[in-house]
Structure formats: structure tokens, C-alpha cells
Design a protein around this motif. Structure first.
Motif, PDB file in Angstrom:
ATOM      1  N   HIS A  29       0.884  -1.010   0.118  1.00  0.00           N
ATOM      2  CA  HIS A  29      -0.092   0.043   0.021  1.00  0.00           C
ATOM      3  C   HIS A  29       0.816   1.128   0.190  1.00  0.00           C
ATOM      4  O   HIS A  29       2.116   1.111  -0.124  1.00  0.00           O
ATOM      5  N   ALA A  30       0.281   2.415   0.034  1.00  0.00           N
ATOM      6  CA  ALA A  30       1.019   3.505  -0.449  1.00  0.00           C
ATOM      7  C   ALA A  30       1.398   4.455   0.928  1.00  0.00           C
ATOM      8  O   ALA A  30       1.390   5.924   0.732  1.00  0.00           O
ATOM      9  N   HIS A  31       1.319   3.933   1.963  1.00  0.00           N
ATOM     10  CA  HIS A  31       1.549   4.709   3.246  1.00  0.00           C
ATOM     11  C   HIS A  31       3.111   5.028   3.308  1.00  0.00           C
ATOM     12  O   HIS A  31       4.014   4.252   2.954  1.00  0.00           O
ATOM     13  N   PHE A  32       3.413   6.003   3.776  1.00  0.00           N
ATOM     14  CA  PHE A  32       4.881   6.646   3.943  1.00  0.00           C
ATOM     15  C   PHE A  32       5.928   5.455   4.296  1.00  0.00           C
ATOM     16  O   PHE A  32       6.924   5.463   3.695  1.00  0.00           O
ATOM     17  N   ASP A  33       5.118   5.099   5.379  1.00  0.00           N
ATOM     18  CA  ASP A  33       6.528   4.149   6.065  1.00  0.00           C
ATOM     19  C   ASP A  33       6.884   2.859   5.242  1.00  0.00           C
ATOM     20  O   ASP A  33       7.723   2.194   5.791  1.00  0.00           O
TER      21      ASP A  33
ATOM     22  N   LYS B 178      14.912   2.511  -6.693  1.00  0.00           N
ATOM     23  CA  LYS B 178      14.779   2.691  -8.199  1.00  0.00           C
ATOM     24  C   LYS B 178      15.858   3.149  -8.759  1.00  0.00           C
ATOM     25  O   LYS B 178      16.083   2.810  -9.808  1.00  0.00           O
ATOM     26  N   ALA B 179      16.536   4.215  -8.047  1.00  0.00           N
ATOM     27  CA  ALA B 179      17.584   4.968  -8.765  1.00  0.00           C
ATOM     28  C   ALA B 179      18.887   3.912  -8.861  1.00  0.00           C
ATOM     29  O   ALA B 179      19.592   3.828  -9.799  1.00  0.00           O
ATOM     30  N   SER B 180      18.790   2.852  -7.976  1.00  0.00           N
ATOM     31  CA  SER B 180      20.057   1.993  -7.943  1.00  0.00           C
ATOM     32  C   SER B 180      19.743   0.972  -8.763  1.00  0.00           C
ATOM     33  O   SER B 180      20.604   0.124  -9.320  1.00  0.00           O
ATOM     34  N   TYR B 181      18.483   0.561  -8.867  1.00  0.00           N
ATOM     35  CA  TYR B 181      17.998  -0.429  -9.727  1.00  0.00           C
ATOM     36  C   TYR B 181      16.839   0.008 -10.861  1.00  0.00           C
ATOM     37  O   TYR B 181      15.633  -0.218 -10.774  1.00  0.00           O
ATOM     38  N   PRO B 182      17.229   0.690 -12.039  1.00  0.00           N
ATOM     39  CA  PRO B 182      16.439   1.464 -12.567  1.00  0.00           C
ATOM     40  C   PRO B 182      15.451   0.592 -13.515  1.00  0.00           C
ATOM     41  O   PRO B 182      14.264   1.187 -13.924  1.00  0.00           O
ATOM     42  N   SER B 183      15.830  -0.583 -13.741  1.00  0.00           N
ATOM     43  CA  SER B 183      15.125  -1.663 -14.330  1.00  0.00           C
ATOM     44  C   SER B 183      14.058  -2.283 -13.450  1.00  0.00           C
ATOM     45  O   SER B 183      13.007  -3.031 -14.074  1.00  0.00           O
ATOM     46  N   ALA B 184      14.065  -2.260 -12.252  1.00  0.00           N
ATOM     47  CA  ALA B 184      12.956  -2.851 -11.252  1.00  0.00           C
ATOM     48  C   ALA B 184      11.902  -2.072 -11.556  1.00  0.00           C
ATOM     49  O   ALA B 184      11.656  -0.691 -11.773  1.00  0.00           O
ATOM     50  N   LYS B 185      10.675  -2.913 -11.664  1.00  0.00           N
ATOM     51  CA  LYS B 185       9.327  -2.580 -12.010  1.00  0.00           C
ATOM     52  C   LYS B 185       8.748  -2.109 -10.597  1.00  0.00           C
ATOM     53  O   LYS B 185       8.649  -2.928  -9.621  1.00  0.00           O
ATOM     54  N   VAL B 186       8.136  -0.863 -10.300  1.00  0.00           N
ATOM     55  CA  VAL B 186       7.188  -0.450  -9.297  1.00  0.00           C
ATOM     56  C   VAL B 186       6.009  -1.045  -9.342  1.00  0.00           C
ATOM     57  O   VAL B 186       5.346  -0.746 -10.338  1.00  0.00           O
ATOM     58  N   CYS B 187       5.534  -1.799  -8.373  1.00  0.00           N
ATOM     59  CA  CYS B 187       4.147  -2.315  -8.540  1.00  0.00           C
ATOM     60  C   CYS B 187       3.248  -1.984  -7.247  1.00  0.00           C
ATOM     61  O   CYS B 187       3.728  -2.166  -6.269  1.00  0.00           O
ATOM     62  N   ILE B 188       2.017  -1.751  -7.531  1.00  0.00           N
ATOM     63  CA  ILE B 188       1.145  -1.355  -6.628  1.00  0.00           C
ATOM     64  C   ILE B 188      -0.052  -1.798  -6.840  1.00  0.00           C
ATOM     65  O   ILE B 188      -0.448  -1.997  -8.117  1.00  0.00           O
ATOM     66  N   GLY B 189      -1.104  -1.870  -6.205  1.00  0.00           N
ATOM     67  CA  GLY B 189      -2.591  -2.152  -6.339  1.00  0.00           C
ATOM     68  C   GLY B 189      -3.253  -1.356  -7.250  1.00  0.00           C
ATOM     69  O   GLY B 189      -2.960  -0.079  -6.795  1.00  0.00           O
ATOM     70  N   GLU B 190      -3.990  -1.745  -8.024  1.00  0.00           N
ATOM     71  CA  GLU B 190      -4.751  -0.724  -8.904  1.00  0.00           C
ATOM     72  C   GLU B 190      -5.692   0.328  -8.421  1.00  0.00           C
ATOM     73  O   GLU B 190      -5.908   1.339  -8.980  1.00  0.00           O
TER      74      GLU B 190
ATOM     75  N   THR C   9      -6.980  -6.600  -0.795  1.00  0.00           N
ATOM     76  CA  THR C   9      -7.662  -6.796   0.525  1.00  0.00           C
ATOM     77  C   THR C   9      -7.656  -5.211   1.160  1.00  0.00           C
ATOM     78  O   THR C   9      -6.807  -4.989   1.815  1.00  0.00           O
ATOM     79  N   PRO C  10      -8.559  -4.612   0.770  1.00  0.00           N
ATOM     80  CA  PRO C  10      -8.952  -3.272   1.038  1.00  0.00           C
ATOM     81  C   PRO C  10      -9.311  -3.402   2.583  1.00  0.00           C
ATOM     82  O   PRO C  10      -9.692  -4.267   3.211  1.00  0.00           O
ATOM     83  N   GLY C  11      -8.913  -2.389   3.314  1.00  0.00           N
ATOM     84  CA  GLY C  11      -9.389  -1.898   4.714  1.00  0.00           C
ATOM     85  C   GLY C  11      -8.408  -1.042   5.283  1.00  0.00           C
ATOM     86  O   GLY C  11      -8.889   0.061   5.775  1.00  0.00           O
ATOM     87  N   HIS C  12      -7.188  -1.413   5.209  1.00  0.00           N
ATOM     88  CA  HIS C  12      -6.152  -0.558   5.691  1.00  0.00           C
ATOM     89  C   HIS C  12      -6.104   0.462   4.798  1.00  0.00           C
ATOM     90  O   HIS C  12      -6.086   1.732   5.381  1.00  0.00           O
ATOM     91  N   THR C  13      -6.072   0.495   3.623  1.00  0.00           N
ATOM     92  CA  THR C  13      -6.320   1.417   2.601  1.00  0.00           C
ATOM     93  C   THR C  13      -7.140   0.890   1.637  1.00  0.00           C
ATOM     94  O   THR C  13      -7.512  -0.383   1.576  1.00  0.00           O
ATOM     95  N   LYS C  14      -7.712   1.769   0.605  1.00  0.00           N
ATOM     96  CA  LYS C  14      -8.743   1.385  -0.331  1.00  0.00           C
ATOM     97  C   LYS C  14      -7.971   0.205  -1.304  1.00  0.00           C
ATOM     98  O   LYS C  14      -8.772  -0.824  -1.756  1.00  0.00           O
ATOM     99  N   GLY C  15      -6.714   0.377  -1.655  1.00  0.00           N
ATOM    100  CA  GLY C  15      -6.103  -0.477  -2.680  1.00  0.00           C
ATOM    101  C   GLY C  15      -4.983  -1.433  -2.072  1.00  0.00           C
ATOM    102  O   GLY C  15      -4.248  -1.756  -2.821  1.00  0.00           O
ATOM    103  N   SER C  16      -5.007  -1.600  -0.755  1.00  0.00           N
ATOM    104  CA  SER C  16      -3.931  -2.600  -0.429  1.00  0.00           C
ATOM    105  C   SER C  16      -4.155  -4.114  -0.826  1.00  0.00           C
ATOM    106  O   SER C  16      -5.125  -4.419  -1.184  1.00  0.00           O
ATOM    107  N   ILE C  17      -2.944  -4.615  -0.817  1.00  0.00           N
ATOM    108  CA  ILE C  17      -2.794  -5.890  -1.372  1.00  0.00           C
ATOM    109  C   ILE C  17      -2.101  -6.607  -0.671  1.00  0.00           C
ATOM    110  O   ILE C  17      -1.474  -6.365   0.198  1.00  0.00           O
ATOM    111  N   CYS C  18      -2.266  -7.967  -0.822  1.00  0.00           N
ATOM    112  CA  CYS C  18      -1.211  -9.179  -0.029  1.00  0.00           C
ATOM    113  C   CYS C  18      -0.756  -9.856  -1.373  1.00  0.00           C
ATOM    114  O   CYS C  18      -1.448  -9.811  -2.290  1.00  0.00           O
ATOM    115  N   LEU C  19       0.310 -10.587  -0.848  1.00  0.00           N
ATOM    116  CA  LEU C  19       0.816 -11.363  -2.052  1.00  0.00           C
ATOM    117  C   LEU C  19       1.091 -13.065  -1.447  1.00  0.00           C
ATOM    118  O   LEU C  19       1.661 -13.001  -0.327  1.00  0.00           O
ATOM    119  N   LEU C  20       0.634 -13.799  -2.249  1.00  0.00           N
ATOM    120  CA  LEU C  20       0.401 -14.962  -1.591  1.00  0.00           C
ATOM    121  C   LEU C  20       1.167 -15.979  -2.657  1.00  0.00           C
ATOM    122  O   LEU C  20       0.848 -16.114  -3.840  1.00  0.00           O
TER     123      LEU C  20
END
Length: 219
Positions: free
Chosen positions: A64-68, A77-89, A143-154
Motif C-alpha cells: 500500500h502507499a503509506h509513507f512508512d 529505484k535509482a539503484s536498480y532502474p530496470s526494477a518495476k514498481v508495482c502497486i494495487g490498481e 485486501t482493502p481495509g487499511h487502505t482502499k487499494g491494499s494488496i497481499c501477495l500469496l
């Protein structure tokens, strides 16, 4: 933590002791691929952990997108420019919203936090994850609840769940910073239906299992 195909290095990072996970997955050809879940802070520690194993960094996952959970994201990302940033839609990934939530969550501590610095920024997300997507050996659970777009990875094969701030050991994430208690209950009930042997690696605190958590929620 080590399974047949996945090595997991958990790092406690930042002022809120966020669990950042460095992952090392070996493919059928013996090549190691790397990913990071929730680079909360302490970029030097994260880079040190990643450097101990050869191979590319393929993905940076944000539960999720909380600052912490993303203070080290720009530097990573600057150290690994080719790594893709992934987040819930469905997650609000706007920098202004991240700062707004940080102000509410930290209160008087906000001005001494890294997120208050003028240099704070977040790189754009490159992969928007939907419920049911499969990536890096994981199934994405919305898995919304903490934020609208929170995800879990299984990882169903290895019985491992990265739960972000949805499920903790004996507790769950707060719902007053862009979330919903009604959504949280539904998401927790969904997770509690997983295999009871599934190991839960959360965004804060210690490891638990689905079986242990089944008795911890009164709804």
C-alpha cells in the motif's frame, strides 16, 4: 527464512519499524531473481542485503502507499532502474495524498519525519496489480481495509502470505487513514480461509500463521 524456491530476508526499517522483505527466487535454470516488498527506509541496509546475491532486481512491490512502506523507494529505484514498481490498481499513489496521510498519522512527529523534507518524492508505478494477478510466483489478493487499494501477495505453493498492514499477529492495521473497517473485516475473513499452515509475514511485528490468527478476530 528459506523455502525450496524462495529465500526471504526481513529487515526492520524506518521510524515505525516497517518490515521490508528482500526476496530471492531461483528459477528452473538455477538463476536467481530478486524482488523487494515495502522498502520502508534505510536504503543502505536494503542495498547491502540485495548485494549479497547476484541477479537482477525484477520488482519492487508496495502493499500500500503509506509513507512508512516507501521511504526508500526512490533511492532503490535509482539503484536498480530496470526494477518495476508495482502497486494495487485501486491504491491512491499520489504524492500529495501520501503526505496528507503522513501528517494525520504522525501528528506532532510529522515535522521530524523524512516525509516532511522538500526532497521527498515517489517514482511512478509501472505495474498496477489486480486481484488474481500472478507475478514473481505470487498471487495478488486485493485486501482493502487499511487502505482502499491494499494488496497481499500469496505464494500458494510455499504457503507464504505477505500481508502488508492488513493482518498482523493478533491484530490488524488501522482503518482511519484512508481505509474502512467494513472492508477490513471482509478482507480478514478472506485471508482466514487460506490454508491454516500459511505463514503470514506482515508489515510490522512478528511472523504468525493463518491457523494462529483464526481465533484472534471476533467477527
Amino acid at each position: 527464512m528459506q523455502t525450496k524456491s524462495l529465500k526471504i530476508n526481513c529487515l526492520q526499517t524506518g521510524m515505525l519499524q516497517t518490515n521490508c522483505y528482500c526476496l530471492f527466487r531461483t528459477d528452473s535454470n538455477g538463476k536467481t531473481h530478486k524482488a523487494v516488498i515495502d522498502p520502508g527506509d534505510d536504503i543502505r541496509v536494503i542495498l547491502s542485503a540485495l548485494s549479497r546475491t547476484d541477479g537482477p532486481l525484477d520488482y519492487i512491490f508496495l502493499t500500500h502507499a503509506h509513507f512508512d512502506h516507501l521511504l526508500a523507494l526512490s533511492a532503490l529505484k535509482a539503484s536498480y532502474p530496470s526494477a518495476k514498481v508495482c502497486i494495487g490498481e485501486n491504491e491512491n499513489y499520489d504524492p500529495e495524498e501520501i503526505i496528507k496521510i503522513a501528517k494525520r498519522g504522525l501528528g506532532p512527529y510529522y515535522n521530524s519525519s523524512p516525509v516532511s523534507e522538500p526532497s521527498f518524492s515517489v517514482p511512478p508505478a509501472e505495474v498496477l496489480l489486480k486481484d488474481g494477478d500472478e507475478i514473481f510466483g505470487f498471487k495478488v489478493l486485493h485486501t482493502p481495509g487499511h487502505t482502499k487499494g491494499s494488496i497481499c501477495l500469496l505464494d500458494e505453493k510455499e504457503k507464504i502470505l505477505f500481508s502488508g498492514d492488513t493482518m498482523f499477529c493478533g491484530s490488524h492495521g488501522r482503518t482511519d487513514l484512508g481505509g474502512s473497517m467494513e472492508d477490513m473485516k471482509a478482507s480478514l475473513n478472506r485471508l482466514l480461509c487460506l490454508d491454516p499452515e500459511t505463514v503470514v509475514l506482515s508489515g510490522h511485528d512478528r511472523t504468525t500463521t493463518i491457523g494462529e490468527e483464526r481465533g484472534n478476530y471476533g467477527f
